[in-house]
Every structure is written in structure tokens, then in C-alpha cells.
Design a protein around this motif. Structure first.
Motif, PDB file in Angstrom:
ATOM      1  N   GLN A  31     187.861 103.720 127.659  1.00 46.70           N
ATOM      2  CA  GLN A  31     187.652 103.602 126.289  1.00 46.70           C
ATOM      3  C   GLN A  31     186.960 102.144 125.750  1.00 46.70           C
ATOM      4  O   GLN A  31     186.331 101.890 125.298  1.00 46.70           O
ATOM      5  N   LEU A  32     188.017 101.167 126.389  1.00 46.92           N
ATOM      6  CA  LEU A  32     187.659  99.625 126.072  1.00 46.92           C
ATOM      7  C   LEU A  32     186.565  99.350 126.553  1.00 46.92           C
ATOM      8  O   LEU A  32     185.701  98.587 126.048  1.00 46.92           O
ATOM      9  N   LEU A  33     186.271  99.730 127.950  1.00 50.22           N
ATOM     10  CA  LEU A  33     184.969  99.257 128.764  1.00 50.22           C
ATOM     11  C   LEU A  33     183.860  99.598 127.882  1.00 50.22           C
ATOM     12  O   LEU A  33     182.983  99.024 127.808  1.00 50.22           O
ATOM     13  N   ASP A  34     183.962 100.816 127.500  1.00 51.66           N
ATOM     14  CA  ASP A  34     182.734 101.583 126.472  1.00 51.66           C
ATOM     15  C   ASP A  34     182.373 100.617 125.336  1.00 51.66           C
ATOM     16  O   ASP A  34     181.170 100.545 125.045  1.00 51.66           O
ATOM     17  N   ALA A  35     183.440 100.254 124.641  1.00 51.75           N
ATOM     18  CA  ALA A  35     183.230  99.306 123.583  1.00 51.75           C
ATOM     19  C   ALA A  35     182.763  98.123 124.156  1.00 51.75           C
ATOM     20  O   ALA A  35     181.791  97.510 123.470  1.00 51.75           O
ATOM     21  N   VAL A  36     183.165  97.699 124.961  1.00 52.73           N
ATOM     22  CA  VAL A  36     182.374  96.176 125.421  1.00 52.73           C
ATOM     23  C   VAL A  36     181.183  96.426 125.742  1.00 52.73           C
ATOM     24  O   VAL A  36     180.277  95.604 125.469  1.00 52.73           O
ATOM     25  N   VAL A  65     191.370  87.039 126.173  1.00 55.04           N
ATOM     26  CA  VAL A  65     190.936  87.173 127.473  1.00 55.04           C
ATOM     27  C   VAL A  65     189.382  87.038 127.109  1.00 55.04           C
ATOM     28  O   VAL A  65     188.927  87.804 126.500  1.00 55.04           O
ATOM     29  N   ARG A  66     188.627  86.147 127.719  1.00 50.79           N
ATOM     30  CA  ARG A  66     187.108  85.967 127.767  1.00 50.79           C
ATOM     31  C   ARG A  66     186.378  86.907 128.244  1.00 50.79           C
ATOM     32  O   ARG A  66     186.639  87.157 129.642  1.00 50.79           O
ATOM     33  N   VAL A  67     185.706  87.899 127.946  1.00 52.81           N
ATOM     34  CA  VAL A  67     184.973  88.905 128.666  1.00 52.81           C
ATOM     35  C   VAL A  67     183.654  88.313 128.954  1.00 52.81           C
ATOM     36  O   VAL A  67     182.710  87.722 128.180  1.00 52.81           O
ATOM     37  N   GLY A  82     173.789  93.332 121.081  1.00 53.03           N
ATOM     38  CA  GLY A  82     173.593  92.123 121.158  1.00 53.03           C
ATOM     39  C   GLY A  82     174.533  90.868 121.146  1.00 53.03           C
ATOM     40  O   GLY A  82     174.398  89.786 120.664  1.00 53.03           O
ATOM     41  N   ALA A  83     175.857  91.239 121.658  1.00 51.24           N
ATOM     42  CA  ALA A  83     176.952  90.560 121.506  1.00 51.24           C
ATOM     43  C   ALA A  83     176.764  89.184 122.392  1.00 51.24           C
ATOM     44  O   ALA A  83     176.300  89.494 123.637  1.00 51.24           O
ATOM     45  N   GLU A  84     176.827  88.106 121.884  1.00 50.20           N
ATOM     46  CA  GLU A  84     176.697  87.033 122.691  1.00 50.20           C
ATOM     47  C   GLU A  84     178.113  86.264 123.301  1.00 50.20           C
ATOM     48  O   GLU A  84     178.019  85.601 124.306  1.00 50.20           O
ATOM     49  N   ALA A  85     179.101  86.569 122.633  1.00 52.80           N
ATOM     50  CA  ALA A  85     180.513  86.089 123.169  1.00 52.80           C
ATOM     51  C   ALA A  85     181.499  87.098 122.725  1.00 52.80           C
ATOM     52  O   ALA A  85     181.614  87.465 121.457  1.00 52.80           O
ATOM     53  N   ILE A  86     182.485  87.634 123.561  1.00 56.89           N
ATOM     54  CA  ILE A  86     183.476  88.540 123.290  1.00 56.89           C
ATOM     55  C   ILE A  86     184.938  87.979 124.039  1.00 56.89           C
ATOM     56  O   ILE A  86     184.895  87.423 125.134  1.00 56.89           O
ATOM     57  N   TYR A 139     194.558  96.444 120.297  1.00 58.83           N
ATOM     58  CA  TYR A 139     193.673  95.645 121.125  1.00 58.83           C
ATOM     59  C   TYR A 139     192.767  94.834 119.758  1.00 58.83           C
ATOM     60  O   TYR A 139     192.235  95.635 119.165  1.00 58.83           O
ATOM     61  N   ARG A 140     192.607  93.588 120.087  1.00 59.64           N
ATOM     62  CA  ARG A 140     191.769  92.782 118.873  1.00 59.64           C
ATOM     63  C   ARG A 140     190.371  92.042 119.793  1.00 59.64           C
ATOM     64  O   ARG A 140     190.801  91.451 120.773  1.00 59.64           O
ATOM     65  N   PHE A 141     189.408  92.564 119.314  1.00 63.72           N
ATOM     66  CA  PHE A 141     188.001  91.972 119.889  1.00 63.72           C
ATOM     67  C   PHE A 141     187.655  90.946 118.891  1.00 63.72           C
ATOM     68  O   PHE A 141     187.538  91.442 117.452  1.00 63.72           O
TER      69      PHE A 141
END
Length: 291
Positions: free
Chosen positions: A182-187, A203-205, A194-198, A232-234
Motif C-alpha cells: 500500500q505504501l509503495l502504491d502511494a509512492v 528516509v529519502r525516497v 509529478g512529485a519531485e522529492a519524497i 507514516y508521514r510523507f
């Protein structure tokens, strides 16, 4: 004398034209070919088959060779795969068919925004090429563009800190039901929007990030080998108008997490700081081919 001559030739009694009785008894009695003696079965001509009957006789019993059996198995596997694919697309169509009108408008807007981002990127690349071709000092222009590209790649690779507008996503998981999938689906959904930094729980994704379930028996997941747990905080840098709707589309990330009894809070921010860094990894064998 005439009487004696006739008596010495008994085979000619009754006149010269009379047939000999002995020859008649020795020769078998002739009969027409079509005559069949009584008691013998009459031979019948084979029945005339129709075209359909001949086709059925050629198809049954079936004569299957090894090559035909292999081809049949391959065709069966192909048909099964197509059926599964059609069923999966049908489920997606069913989800969209049951969506509200405003949700469909939101999905269309998101697709339009993605198209606009790609067109903008294309225009930027064409502008850079034009600047290189028209600049009087092409070496200095190339150096400037190289430095700008280096900063962009540093943000994407996670080797430098970044800041800008974006969103924060907080996932509360009281039932410990949210897993790595589920977390990978969110990423992936954030990247597609269009996310440029996560950054996820410090932990830097990046492009090579992997998420797995923890093997120590505790709740939570592992991100690139770093153990994290709920909440979990994005922290995501990008265009908020694109990122937030991407998570809230029907059947999307938010609805999937809520089915796991999780609580999801998405907030827009004018400034997000992503400061978790990753060490630049030097390749062991690959070298630049530029001369």
C-alpha cells in the motif's frame, strides 16, 4: 448302303442339326450374371454419404499429433491470459462507471495536468537546445545548463536537500494492517502526479527505493533497509493542485488505505523541506563514455 452308314454314326441320330446330349450334360448351365441363387445373401452397394457425414467421419475419432497438442496448449494459455486481462480491465471500468460526475471530472483534470507537464518539459528541452545553438558563447551556456541539470539530478537522486510547495500525507494505522504494498502504491501515485522529492519517515525516497515487510515480527515496513512504523508521514514536493487529487481519485490510494481501517490526512503546504540525504554511490564498473 445308306441305312448302314447311318447306323454306324450314332452321334448323328435325329439329323445333322440336333445337338449332342452328352455335351449338354457336361457343360454347366449358364445363367445371367445378375441372377443370384436362392439362399445366398445379395450384395448391396455402399450407402452414399452426404458432405456433413463425410466431415464428421474425418473429425471423429480425432487424430491428434504431438505438435497439434502443443499448439492447443499454447492457444489455451494465451486465451486464459487474455481472459484475465479483460477481467482486470472490466473491474477498472466498473470502478469508473460507479464514480460520481465530480470524480470523473477530477480524473480528467489530472490527466490534462499530466499532459501539460509533459508538454512543458518538452518545451524546456527545446528551449535549452535553441539557447545552445544560438548562444555566442556556447561553452559557457553549456556549462550553465550542466550545473542546473546537476542540481535537478541531485534532487532526484536524493544527494541534496530540496524545498518548495507540496503536500504532507499522514497515515494512522491502528490495526497494523497497512503493508509495504500500500505504501509503495502511494509512492508510485505521487511520482505519476509529478512529485519531485519524497521523504517517508526520515528516509529519502528515490528511483531505486524498495519497500518490504519487516522480518523481525514487529509492525511496520522496511524502506531501503531502514525500519519504520506507523504513523507514516510523507513529505512531498510538487504542485499541490496535482498531488492531492491524485491520491483522492475513486479507487485510489486514500480509499485503499481506508479499507484497511487506516486514517489518511492530506494537507497542502506552501513550503515543504525535504532534508533527508542519500550518499552518492559510485559505480564499480560503469564509466562515462563521453570523450
Amino acid at each position: 448302303m445308306n441305312q448302314e452308314r447311318h447306323e454306324g454314326q450314332p452321334g448323328h441320330q435325329g439329323g445333322a442339326g440336333a445337338p449332342d446330349n452328352r455335351l449338354r450334360k457336361e457343360l454347366p448351365e449358364e445363367r445371367p450374371p445378375s441372377a443370384v441363387p436362392r439362399g445366398e445373401p445379395e450384395e448391396k452397394d455402399p450407402p452414399v454419404l452426404t458432405g456433413r457425414q463425410r466431415l464428421l467421419q474425418s473429425l471423429w475419432p480425432p487424430r491428434v499429433s504431438r505438435a497439434q497438442l502443443i499448439v492447443a496448449l499454447l492457444l489455451f494459455g494465451l486465451g486464459f491470459g487474455l481472459a484475465v486481462q479483460v477481467a482486470s480491465h472490466s473491474e477498472g471500468d466498473t470502478a469508473l462507471r460507479g464514480a460520481r460526475q465530480e470524480d470523473l471530472v477530477r480524473i480528467l483534470d489530472e490527466l490534462d495536468d499530466r499532459t501539460a507537464r509533459l508538454e512543458e518539459e518538452q518545451q524546456n528541452l527545446e528551449g535549452q537546445r535553441s539557447e545552445l545553438e544560438n548562444s555566442s558563447d556556447q561553452a559557457e551556456e553549456a556549462r550553465r545548463q550542466t550545473l542546473a541539470k546537476e542540481r535537478q539530478l541531485g534532487v532526484l537522486a536524493g544527494t541534496v536537500a530540496a524545498e518548495g510547495p507540496g503536500i504532507t500525507v499522514t497515515v494512522e494505522d491502528p490495526q497494523d494492517a497497512v503493508g509495504a504494498d500500500q505504501l509503495l502504491d502511494a509512492v508510485q501515485e505521487l511520482r505519476a502526479a509529478g512529485a519531485e522529492a519524497i521523504q517517508l519517515n526520515g528516509v529519502r525516497v528515490v528511483a531505486g527505493t524498495y519497500l518490504t515487510e519487516r522480518t523481525d515480527g514487529d509492525a511496520g515496513v522496511s524502506v531501503d533497509g531502514n525500519k519504520i512504523a506507523a504513523p507514516y508521514r510523507f513529505k512531498v514536493i510538487g504542485k499541490p493542485q496535482d498531488l492531492e487529487p491524485a491520491l483522492n481519485i475513486p479507487g485510489g490510494v486514500v480509499q485503499t488505505l481506508e479499507k484497511e481501517q487506516a486514517t489518511v490526512v492530506v494537507e497542502r503546504r506552501t513550503k515543504i523541506v525535504v532534508d533527508a540525504l542519500r550518499a552518492a554511490k559510485r559505480p564499480d564498473y560503469a564509466r562515462s563514455s563521453a570523450r
